[in-house]
Scaffold this motif. Structure first.
Motif, PDB file in Angstrom:
ATOM      1  N   ASN A   1       0.738  -1.119   0.116  1.00 38.74           N
ATOM      2  CA  ASN A   1      -0.140   0.100  -0.068  1.00 38.74           C
ATOM      3  C   ASN A   1       0.840   1.072  -0.062  1.00 38.74           C
ATOM      4  OD1 ASN A   1      -2.550  -1.286   0.019  1.00 38.74           O
ATOM      5  ND2 ASN A   1      -2.458  -1.530   2.210  1.00 38.74           N
ATOM      6  N   ALA A   2       2.026   1.053   0.452  1.00 37.75           N
ATOM      7  CA  ALA A   2       2.948   2.454   0.899  1.00 37.75           C
ATOM      8  C   ALA A   2       3.407   2.702  -0.682  1.00 37.75           C
ATOM      9  CB  ALA A   2       3.962   2.192   1.919  1.00 37.75           C
ATOM     10  N   VAL A   3       3.830   1.595  -1.533  1.00 40.28           N
ATOM     11  CA  VAL A   3       4.205   1.690  -2.727  1.00 40.28           C
ATOM     12  C   VAL A   3       3.227   2.153  -3.755  1.00 40.28           C
ATOM     13  CG1 VAL A   3       5.251   0.413  -4.636  1.00 40.28           C
ATOM     14  CG2 VAL A   3       6.389   0.126  -2.425  1.00 40.28           C
ATOM     15  N   LEU A   4       2.141   1.717  -3.609  1.00 34.12           N
ATOM     16  CA  LEU A   4       1.034   1.949  -4.679  1.00 34.12           C
ATOM     17  C   LEU A   4       0.425   3.325  -4.197  1.00 34.12           C
ATOM     18  CD1 LEU A   4      -0.449  -1.402  -5.156  1.00 34.12           C
ATOM     19  CD2 LEU A   4       1.186  -0.397  -6.580  1.00 34.12           C
TER      20      LEU A   4
ATOM     21  N   ASP B   1       1.302   5.620  -1.886  1.00 30.65           N
ATOM     22  CA  ASP B   1       2.158   6.863  -1.198  1.00 30.65           C
ATOM     23  C   ASP B   1       3.406   7.030  -2.015  1.00 30.65           C
ATOM     24  OD1 ASP B   1       0.138   7.233   1.075  1.00 30.65           O
ATOM     25  OD2 ASP B   1       1.342   6.001   2.190  1.00 30.65           O
ATOM     26  N   ASP B   2       3.701   6.143  -2.994  1.00 32.02           N
ATOM     27  CA  ASP B   2       4.930   6.346  -3.785  1.00 32.02           C
ATOM     28  C   ASP B   2       6.171   5.985  -2.985  1.00 32.02           C
ATOM     29  OD1 ASP B   2       3.477   6.922  -6.458  1.00 32.02           O
ATOM     30  OD2 ASP B   2       3.386   8.942  -5.819  1.00 32.02           O
ATOM     31  N   ALA B   3       6.125   5.246  -2.066  1.00 37.48           N
ATOM     32  CA  ALA B   3       7.218   4.868  -1.479  1.00 37.48           C
ATOM     33  C   ALA B   3       8.189   4.004  -2.150  1.00 37.48           C
ATOM     34  CB  ALA B   3       6.761   3.770  -0.249  1.00 37.48           C
ATOM     35  N   ASP B   4       9.482   4.174  -1.966  1.00 38.66           N
ATOM     36  CA  ASP B   4      10.605   3.254  -2.688  1.00 38.66           C
ATOM     37  C   ASP B   4      10.304   1.801  -2.331  1.00 38.66           C
ATOM     38  OD1 ASP B   4      13.239   3.350  -4.016  1.00 38.66           O
ATOM     39  OD2 ASP B   4      13.676   2.274  -1.919  1.00 38.66           O
ATOM     40  N   ILE B   5      10.276   1.064  -3.388  1.00 35.15           N
ATOM     41  CA  ILE B   5      10.106  -0.480  -3.265  1.00 35.15           C
ATOM     42  C   ILE B   5      11.348  -0.808  -2.536  1.00 35.15           C
ATOM     43  CG2 ILE B   5      10.132  -2.599  -4.193  1.00 35.15           C
ATOM     44  CD1 ILE B   5       8.637  -1.307  -6.528  1.00 35.15           C
ATOM     45  N   ASP B   6      12.768  -0.784  -2.659  1.00 33.56           N
ATOM     46  CA  ASP B   6      13.637  -1.285  -1.863  1.00 33.56           C
ATOM     47  C   ASP B   6      13.718  -1.169  -0.519  1.00 33.56           C
ATOM     48  OD1 ASP B   6      15.094  -2.632  -3.908  1.00 33.56           O
ATOM     49  OD2 ASP B   6      16.428  -0.773  -4.626  1.00 33.56           O
ATOM     50  N   SER B   7      13.609   0.090  -0.094  1.00 31.40           N
ATOM     51  CA  SER B   7      13.702   0.432   1.452  1.00 31.40           C
ATOM     52  C   SER B   7      12.295   0.037   2.226  1.00 31.40           C
ATOM     53  CB  SER B   7      13.758   1.937   1.620  1.00 31.40           C
ATOM     54  OG  SER B   7      12.594   2.772   0.814  1.00 31.40           O
ATOM     55  N   ARG B   8      11.240   0.036   1.357  1.00 38.25           N
ATOM     56  CA  ARG B   8       9.877  -0.289   2.176  1.00 38.25           C
ATOM     57  C   ARG B   8       9.921  -1.818   2.171  1.00 38.25           C
ATOM     58  NH1 ARG B   8       6.896  -1.071   5.331  1.00 38.25           N
ATOM     59  NH2 ARG B   8       5.081   0.068   5.839  1.00 38.25           N
ATOM     60  N   PHE B   9      10.292  -2.755   1.291  1.00 33.12           N
ATOM     61  CA  PHE B   9      10.427  -4.013   1.567  1.00 33.12           C
ATOM     62  C   PHE B   9      11.260  -4.635   2.180  1.00 33.12           C
ATOM     63  CE2 PHE B   9       6.862  -4.132  -1.532  1.00 33.12           C
ATOM     64  CZ  PHE B   9       6.400  -5.108  -1.448  1.00 33.12           C
ATOM     65  N   ASP B  10      12.429  -3.873   2.433  1.00 37.44           N
ATOM     66  CA  ASP B  10      13.486  -4.173   3.490  1.00 37.44           C
ATOM     67  C   ASP B  10      12.906  -3.928   4.626  1.00 37.44           C
ATOM     68  OD1 ASP B  10      15.258  -4.676   1.312  1.00 37.44           O
ATOM     69  OD2 ASP B  10      16.469  -2.713   1.595  1.00 37.44           O
ATOM     70  N   GLU B  11      12.201  -3.002   4.882  1.00 40.64           N
ATOM     71  CA  GLU B  11      11.577  -2.598   6.194  1.00 40.64           C
ATOM     72  C   GLU B  11      10.390  -3.874   6.587  1.00 40.64           C
ATOM     73  OE1 GLU B  11       8.746   0.431   8.170  1.00 40.64           O
ATOM     74  OE2 GLU B  11       9.904   1.264   6.355  1.00 40.64           O
ATOM     75  N   ALA B  12       9.820  -4.181   5.396  1.00 38.40           N
ATOM     76  CA  ALA B  12       8.780  -5.088   5.939  1.00 38.40           C
ATOM     77  C   ALA B  12       9.300  -6.461   6.337  1.00 38.40           C
ATOM     78  CB  ALA B  12       7.988  -5.300   4.685  1.00 38.40           C
ATOM     79  N   ALA B  13      10.630  -6.842   5.803  1.00 41.57           N
ATOM     80  CA  ALA B  13      11.215  -7.873   6.056  1.00 41.57           C
ATOM     81  C   ALA B  13      11.675  -8.172   7.486  1.00 41.57           C
ATOM     82  CB  ALA B  13      12.371  -8.367   5.140  1.00 41.57           C
ATOM     83  N   GLU B  14      12.289  -6.847   7.843  1.00 41.43           N
ATOM     84  CA  GLU B  14      12.754  -6.919   9.047  1.00 41.43           C
ATOM     85  C   GLU B  14      11.627  -6.825  10.252  1.00 41.43           C
ATOM     86  OE1 GLU B  14      15.969  -6.728  10.475  1.00 41.43           O
ATOM     87  OE2 GLU B  14      16.192  -7.400   8.250  1.00 41.43           O
ATOM     88  N   THR B  15      10.489  -6.210   9.646  1.00 39.23           N
ATOM     89  CA  THR B  15       9.357  -6.263  10.597  1.00 39.23           C
ATOM     90  C   THR B  15       8.906  -7.872  10.882  1.00 39.23           C
ATOM     91  OG1 THR B  15       8.322  -4.191  10.035  1.00 39.23           O
ATOM     92  CG2 THR B  15       6.819  -5.596  11.135  1.00 39.23           C
ATOM     93  N   VAL B  16       8.771  -8.577   9.968  1.00 36.77           N
ATOM     94  CA  VAL B  16       8.266  -9.877   9.829  1.00 36.77           C
ATOM     95  C   VAL B  16       9.406 -10.907  10.891  1.00 36.77           C
ATOM     96  CG1 VAL B  16       8.373 -12.040   8.615  1.00 36.77           C
ATOM     97  CG2 VAL B  16       7.027  -9.878   7.680  1.00 36.77           C
ATOM     98  N   ARG B  17      10.667 -10.499  10.756  1.00 37.89           N
ATOM     99  CA  ARG B  17      11.675 -11.143  11.455  1.00 37.89           C
ATOM    100  C   ARG B  17      11.553 -10.788  13.047  1.00 37.89           C
ATOM    101  NH1 ARG B  17      15.075  -9.881   6.756  1.00 37.89           N
ATOM    102  NH2 ARG B  17      14.955 -11.615   5.226  1.00 37.89           N
ATOM    103  N   SER B  18      11.379  -9.474  13.189  1.00 39.60           N
ATOM    104  CA  SER B  18      11.144  -9.229  14.530  1.00 39.60           C
ATOM    105  C   SER B  18       9.934  -9.751  15.237  1.00 39.60           C
ATOM    106  CB  SER B  18      11.093  -7.585  14.467  1.00 39.60           C
ATOM    107  OG  SER B  18      10.903  -6.965  16.081  1.00 39.60           O
ATOM    108  N   ASN B  19       8.693  -9.789  14.392  1.00 42.07           N
ATOM    109  CA  ASN B  19       7.472 -10.187  14.763  1.00 42.07           C
ATOM    110  C   ASN B  19       7.725 -12.031  15.277  1.00 42.07           C
ATOM    111  OD1 ASN B  19       6.051  -8.038  14.674  1.00 42.07           O
ATOM    112  ND2 ASN B  19       5.247  -8.566  12.670  1.00 42.07           N
ATOM    113  N   TRP B  20       8.785 -12.438  14.703  1.00 45.14           N
ATOM    114  CA  TRP B  20       8.773 -13.617  14.825  1.00 45.14           C
ATOM    115  C   TRP B  20       9.946 -14.144  16.019  1.00 45.14           C
ATOM    116  CZ3 TRP B  20      10.514 -15.430   9.336  1.00 45.14           C
ATOM    117  CH2 TRP B  20       9.340 -15.363   8.506  1.00 45.14           C
ATOM    118  N   GLU B  21      10.481 -12.908  16.588  1.00 47.28           N
ATOM    119  CA  GLU B  21      11.438 -13.144  17.498  1.00 47.28           C
ATOM    120  C   GLU B  21      10.413 -12.767  19.137  1.00 47.28           C
ATOM    121  OE1 GLU B  21      14.550 -10.454  16.705  1.00 47.28           O
ATOM    122  OE2 GLU B  21      15.472 -11.676  15.370  1.00 47.28           O
ATOM    123  N   GLU B  22       9.453 -12.025  18.716  1.00 51.88           N
ATOM    124  CA  GLU B  22       8.480 -11.917  20.101  1.00 51.88           C
ATOM    125  C   GLU B  22       8.173 -13.015  20.842  1.00 51.88           C
ATOM    126  OE1 GLU B  22       5.931  -8.786  18.878  1.00 51.88           O
ATOM    127  OE2 GLU B  22       7.655  -7.508  18.503  1.00 51.88           O
TER     128      GLU B  22
END
Length: 412
Positions: A386-389, A391-412
């Motif tokens: 949704n951010a990309v489509l 809000d014109d967010a940058d794909i590289d940085s936004r998907f890197d952030e999403a991956a980190e969020t997923v991994r952080s969720n798994w650690e909780e």
């Protein structure tokens, strides 16, 4: 609680026509209780029309086998399963798609019937169906499959002479019709992680997969996944209404204002009730790559109640084996609800054109992961999309952030 994909897909199937909601292997229902009634107890949450087909099957089985398998509708199926089984009560089996399998097995709700299955799963069922019913490093068999579904490319036969084999052909037709200022669009396409999964997988990327060690890993930050997002942004988004929600997207195909749609079997009745002559085909290739959508498989789950009583276990297993291997009953579901038969013995040539179209994408698709970690992947993925489509967010940085969020969720 992780996002429930069945609920999401259910809502996506017909916000524009709620009275005809069906599909996604059943969600609506009513009541529900439980108890050791009959030879075995089944819970389900099927729609009214699905329940009619199911009850016909159950009646045939009970009559032919002098059995008394009892079934109950259960509108709050997940909650009731998760609160009742730990108390030692509940059904021997319940019917849902595979997305609960890993979580429910991890929580000791499910019975491993590996030693009770007396036929070869791979020889009997499609690969996606076998993946759906097996969980864990030991490939525990926690159910038997009865039908499949996926999204694929639909087309209006009154607007499209023959389905496109390549995206270039599809784009040419979309260009011909796309005129937003006059309410005309090239494509009807709900935008969420499930509906765009085919395009996201087309270049070798993935949201989630299980590695050789049996560990769940995310691929949201892979170049191949980002390439899929670029395709969605540059080649899908420009041809649809600027709204990711399913209602506006479905409406334009439903009222004849788009030649193509990406949707599932649950949408067919709504489209046809509105006079659309619907064709169903596989996704077109993209630069020589084949898009692979997520697939869902409806199954009868085996609960830990089966371990409590050998007679009831055998009764439940006998029904599950019968219904999962009956060509007649799988064809009946295909005819009535466009369910994809999961038996290898039923070919596309045995089916109507629409179900055959869904079958092609189902067999070429990727089984929606039933791993318990998958539930933490959906929201970060869709937030990034949704951010990309929007809000014109940058794909590289936004998907890197999403991956980190997923991994952080798994650690909780």
């Amino acid at each position: 609680m992780p996002m429930d994909r069945r609920s999401v897909l259910k809502g996506a199937s017909g916000i524009a026509a709620a009275s005809t909601l069906s599909g996604c292997l059943g969600f609506l229902g009513g009541g529900g209780g439980g108890g050791n009634q009959g030879d075995a107890m089944l819970w389900h949450a099927m729609t009214e029309s699905e329940t009619e087909t199911f009850e016909e099957s159950l009646s045939i089985y009970n009559d032919e086998n002098d059995a008394e398998i009892v079934a109950e509708e259960n509108g709050d199926l997940r909650n009731n399963v998760e609160t009742t089984l730990p108390t030692g009560d509940g059904p021997e089996m319940y019917r849902w798609a595979q997305d609960w399998a890993g979580n429910h097995y991890q929580r000791d709700f499910l019975y491993d019937a590996s030693d009770d299955i007396d036929f070869n799963l791979e020889d009997t069922f499609s690969q996606a169906a076998v993946q759906a019913i097996t969980v864990g490093a030991d490939d525990a068999v926690v159910g038997l499959p009865v039908g499949g579904e996926t999204v694929t490319l639909l087309y209006n036969k009154d607007m499209v002479d023959s389905p496109p084999e390549t995206y270039a052909e599809m784009e040419s037709t979309m260009e011909e019709y796309h005129d937003p200022s006059n309410g005309q669009y090239g494509l009807s396409h709900p935008i969420d992680a499930y509906f765009v999964s085919a395009w996201m997988h087309a270049f070798g990327g993935y949201y989630f997969q299980v590695n050789e060690d049996g560990e769940g890993v995310t691929g949201l930050d892979l170049d191949e996944t980002k390439r899929g997002m670029e395709f969605v942004r540059d080649s899908i988004w420009p041809y649809v209404p600027a709204d990711t929600n399913p209602g506006p997207q479905q409406a334009i195909f439903q009222n004849g204002s788009a030649p193509f749609a990406v949707n599932g079997p649950w949408s067919i009745a709504t489209f046809e009730d509105n006079g659309i002559n619907v064709g169903v085909t596989s996704f077109p290739t993209v630069d020589g790559n084949t898009p692979s959508p997520y697939t869902g498989t409806s199954m009868w789950y085996f609960t830990t109640r089966m371990a409590d009583d050998e007679d009831r276990r055998e009764s439940a297993l006998d029904y599950a084996k019968w219904i999962s291997q009956s060509e007649e009953r799988q064809r009946a579901y295909a005819d009535a609800h466009s369910d994809v038969p999961v038996l290898n013995s039923i070919s596309a040539e045995d089916l109507g054109d629409q179900v055959a179209g869904f079958k092609g994408s189902y067999e070429g698709g990727i089984a929606m992961p039933n791993h318990p970690k998958m539930g933490s992947v959906w929201t970060p993925t869709e937030d990034a999309m949704n951010a990309v489509l929007q809000d014109d967010a940058d794909i590289d940085s936004r998907f890197d952030e999403a991956a980190e969020t997923v991994r952080s969720n798994w650690e909780e």
